[in-house]
Design an enzyme around this catalytic site. Structure first.
Site, short mmCIF file in Angstrom:
data_model
loop_
_atom_site.label_atom_id
_atom_site.label_comp_id
_atom_site.label_asym_id
_atom_site.label_seq_id
_atom_site.Cartn_x
_atom_site.Cartn_y
_atom_site.Cartn_z
CE1 TYR A 42 -30.72 36.81 49.59
CE2 TYR A 42 -32.72 37.90 50.32
CZ TYR A 42 -31.79 36.86 50.43
OH TYR A 42 -31.97 35.88 51.39
CG PHE A 112 -24.56 45.46 48.48
CD1 PHE A 112 -24.98 46.53 49.27
CD2 PHE A 112 -24.19 44.29 49.12
CE1 PHE A 112 -25.05 46.43 50.66
CE2 PHE A 112 -24.25 44.18 50.51
CZ PHE A 112 -24.68 45.25 51.27
CE LYS A 116 -28.22 37.45 42.98
NZ LYS A 116 -28.84 36.98 44.20
CB SER A 156 -18.58 35.41 46.79
OG SER A 156 -19.04 34.08 46.72
CE1 TYR A 181 -20.20 35.16 42.38
CE2 TYR A 181 -20.76 37.29 41.44
CZ TYR A 181 -20.63 36.47 42.54
OH TYR A 181 -20.90 36.95 43.80
CE LYS A 185 -18.89 39.57 43.83
NZ LYS A 185 -19.31 40.96 44.13
NE ARG A 263 -22.50 25.33 47.94
CZ ARG A 263 -22.01 24.19 47.47
NH1 ARG A 263 -21.60 23.24 48.33
NH2 ARG A 263 -21.90 23.99 46.17
CG ASP A 330 -23.11 22.59 42.36
OD1 ASP A 330 -24.16 21.95 42.17
OD2 ASP A 330 -23.09 23.84 42.48
P1 NAD Z 1 -28.86 41.37 43.62
O1 NAD Z 1 -28.76 41.12 42.16
O2 NAD Z 1 -30.12 41.14 44.33
O3 NAD Z 1 -28.39 42.88 43.94
C1 NAD Z 1 -27.46 43.54 43.14
C2 NAD Z 1 -28.08 44.91 42.81
O4 NAD Z 1 -27.15 45.64 42.06
C3 NAD Z 1 -29.36 44.79 41.98
O5 NAD Z 1 -30.36 45.58 42.55
C4 NAD Z 1 -28.95 45.31 40.60
O6 NAD Z 1 -30.02 45.99 39.98
C5 NAD Z 1 -27.82 46.26 40.96
N1 NAD Z 1 -26.79 46.44 39.93
C6 NAD Z 1 -26.13 45.50 39.23
N2 NAD Z 1 -25.24 46.08 38.40
C7 NAD Z 1 -25.33 47.42 38.60
C8 NAD Z 1 -24.68 48.55 38.05
N3 NAD Z 1 -23.75 48.42 37.12
N4 NAD Z 1 -25.04 49.78 38.50
C9 NAD Z 1 -25.99 49.93 39.45
N5 NAD Z 1 -26.65 48.89 40.01
C10 NAD Z 1 -26.32 47.65 39.58
O7 NAD Z 1 -27.67 40.52 44.29
P2 NAD Z 1 -27.39 40.24 45.83
O8 NAD Z 1 -27.65 38.81 46.08
O9 NAD Z 1 -28.02 41.26 46.67
O10 NAD Z 1 -25.79 40.45 45.86
C11 NAD Z 1 -25.24 41.68 46.24
C12 NAD Z 1 -23.73 41.53 46.20
O11 NAD Z 1 -23.34 40.45 47.04
C13 NAD Z 1 -23.18 41.21 44.81
O12 NAD Z 1 -21.94 41.89 44.66
C14 NAD Z 1 -22.94 39.71 44.87
O13 NAD Z 1 -21.89 39.32 44.00
C15 NAD Z 1 -22.55 39.53 46.30
N6 NAD Z 1 -22.79 38.17 46.81
C16 NAD Z 1 -24.04 37.63 46.72
C17 NAD Z 1 -24.25 36.33 47.21
C18 NAD Z 1 -25.62 35.69 47.12
O14 NAD Z 1 -25.69 34.45 47.24
N7 NAD Z 1 -26.67 36.42 46.93
C19 NAD Z 1 -23.20 35.63 47.79
C20 NAD Z 1 -21.95 36.23 47.86
C21 NAD Z 1 -21.75 37.50 47.37
C1 WQD Z 2 -26.57 25.50 46.88
C2 WQD Z 2 -26.60 23.98 46.85
C3 WQD Z 2 -26.48 23.02 44.66
C4 WQD Z 2 -30.30 24.51 43.22
C5 WQD Z 2 -24.03 30.28 44.54
C6 WQD Z 2 -22.85 30.94 43.89
C7 WQD Z 2 -22.07 31.71 44.91
C8 WQD Z 2 -22.98 32.65 45.65
C9 WQD Z 2 -24.12 31.89 46.27
C10 WQD Z 2 -22.77 34.79 44.64
C11 WQD Z 2 -25.63 23.42 45.85
C12 WQD Z 2 -27.81 22.71 45.31
C13 WQD Z 2 -29.20 24.24 44.01
C14 WQD Z 2 -31.19 23.46 42.89
C15 WQD Z 2 -29.82 21.95 44.14
N1 WQD Z 2 -23.47 33.66 44.80
N2 WQD Z 2 -28.97 22.99 44.46
N3 WQD Z 2 -30.90 22.21 43.36
O1 WQD Z 2 -23.95 27.24 44.24
O2 WQD Z 2 -23.57 27.31 46.76
O3 WQD Z 2 -23.52 29.40 45.47
O4 WQD Z 2 -24.83 31.22 45.21
O5 WQD Z 2 -21.76 35.12 45.14
O6 WQD Z 2 -21.07 32.43 44.26
O7 WQD Z 2 -22.02 29.93 43.38
O8 WQD Z 2 -25.67 28.24 45.82
O9 WQD Z 2 -28.09 27.97 46.01
O10 WQD Z 2 -27.02 27.64 43.74
O11 WQD Z 2 -26.69 25.93 45.53
O12 WQD Z 2 -29.57 20.80 44.54
O13 WQD Z 2 -32.22 23.65 42.16
O14 WQD Z 2 -27.89 23.57 46.42
O15 WQD Z 2 -25.97 21.88 44.00
O16 WQD Z 2 -25.07 22.26 46.39
P1 WQD Z 2 -24.13 27.92 45.55
P2 WQD Z 2 -26.95 27.49 45.21
#
Ligand code: NAD
Ligand code: WQD
Length: 371
Positions: A42, A112, A116, A156, A181, A185, A263, A330
């Protein structure tokens, strides 16, 4: 005499113009190559688009465990440039070595690739510790062998837990992780910190993302959640699209104005752009220390109910929802103080929440059309 001087001046001017165009051509030939692990994911895919549009050449490594190969077509359609792509696992050190050997001109890495899903990490802790930590160890091991010194790491806001003081700054205390998770991080940040201290050949920028949402305006790339979405926005848009019956709001008895959790929802495109400026900062040697941390958020907190309302106003689409009990683990409320990124990186979130919600709705509709 005057005519002769004018002629000499004119010649000098054209020489300078030619020289400038040679410099421009030469610069365009030094295209910086960046490795993006997880680049079909993503955030990774949106970042690849912004990097390519900023003139970088991209190598993607992704094992497609949480994304699909079609994302490459989306990226290529948007930018007109197809990145190098390797379907490989960052846990496979030999595979990484082959790729690094093939691309000896990689100047930096954005890491990335990780698992996650918070809930899944509670069920499968070893999968998360192995995947998220060993993949980083492999990269850190190989970088000095291939002369790669610049790393941007995806962290994160989870590392802050429930901050006592809001908005949260980069010096806010790191709290004990609430999930494996989140712990990966924190551990990865510590591994990077200790590795930076042990060498003068590594500089890193750690970006702590808040809640990324939205999709590229082209509607060619966006979030592709597997199965039943755990995150709010994909569940909300699937409900709005009639795929889900109704959205469950996890609690309205929190200590917030309307009782629902707060958030900092940031456009994934704005987040992607933060990576471009981070890479530019490192490659230009502008870092003020070998390891820098930045909160990448808007600085604006929105509650779940406010977000639902904003979505309905932005799209004119109703979202059926019901209030249910709290979701375990949460955080009640968290939003960023992004002033360090604003001043040091020169980066500020630009998109309005309405535009971001419209982009995610258009993306959802595009998915329904092709499902
Ligand atoms: P995502 O799952 O969409 O993207 C991660 C990608 O990494 C995927 O395409 C997956 O196929 C690939 N992948 C996973 N493990 C792998 C491996 N061992 N080797 C090669 N490829 C691998 O997730 P995202 O939302 O794009 O998140 C990207 C990064 O950002 C992650 O490190 C995640 O922890 C961090 N992050 C995401 C969020 C969020 O809410 N989406 C928030 C904070 C931090
Ligand atoms: C957001 C708010 C829920 C779903 C998570 C990970 C964090 C990061 C981002 C990777 C919360 C509420 C949610 C639903 C709801 N990922 N909610 N109904 O929990 O803030 O963060 O994703 O790094 O590490 O913890 O994101 O989108 O799950 O929730 O009410 O069906 O929406 O309670 O308050 P969150 P979320």
């Amino acid at each position: 005499m005057c005519d002769l001087r004018c002629e000499i001046f004119a010649n000098r001017k054209s020489q300078i113009t030619n020289h400038k165009s040679q410099i421009t051509n030469h610069k365009s030939q030094i295209t910086m190559k960046i490795l993006v692990t997880g680049g079909t994911g993503y955030i990774g895919s949106h970042t690849v688009v912004e990097l390519q549009q900023a003139g970088y050449e991209i190598v993607i490594i992704d094992n497609l465990s949480n994304s699909n190969i079609e994302v490459l077509d989306g990226i290529t359609k948007i930018t007109g440039k197809k990145p190098y792509f390797y379907q490989a696992d960052c846990l496979d050190k030999a595979a990484l070595q082959n790729i690094f050997s093939e691309h000896g001109d990689i100047r930096g890495i954005i890491h990335f690739a990780a698992s996650k899903a918070v809930g899944e990490s509670v069920q499968e802790p070893l999968l998360y510790y192995r995947n998220n930590i060993v993949s980083l160890l492999n990269l850190l091991d190989l970088m000095p062998q291939y002369g790669i010194e610049a790393l941007v790491f995806s962290s994160s806001c989870t590392v802050y837990g429930q901050p006592e003081i809001l908005p949260v700054t980069e010096s806010s205390p790191i709290q004990p992780a609430l999930s494996p998770y989140g712990n990966t991080k924190q551990i990865c940040e510590e591994i990077i910190r200790d590795t930076v201290c042990a060498t003068d050949k590594l500089k890193t920028i750690i970006l702590r993302y808040f809640n990324p949402i939205g999709a590229h305006k082209s509607v060619l790339i966006g979030e592709l959640p597997n199965g039943v979405p755990q995150n709010l926005i994909p569940y909300l848009t699937q409900t709005a699209a009639g795929i889900r019956k109704e959205l469950s709001v996890f609690g309205n008895d929190y200590d917030t104005p309307d009782g629902s959790c707060i958030r900092d929802y940031i456009s994934v495109v704005d987040l992607a752009k933060a990576h471009v400026v981070a890479v530019e900062r490192m490659l230009a040697g502008k870092q003020k220390s070998e390891i820098e941390y930045f909160n990448i958020g808007t600085g604006r907190g929105l509650s779940v109910l406010e977000l639902i309302n904003a979505f309905e106003k932005a799209t004119n689409v109703k979202v059926p929802y019901k209030i249910v009990g709290r979701r375990e683990g949460d955080i009640e409320k968290v939003w960023a103080d992004p002033s360090l990124a604003n001043t040091e990186l020169g980066w500020t979130a630009q998109e309005t929440i309405e535009d971001t919600l419209r982009s995610t709705w258009k993306w959802q509709l595009s998915l329904r059309n092709c499902n």
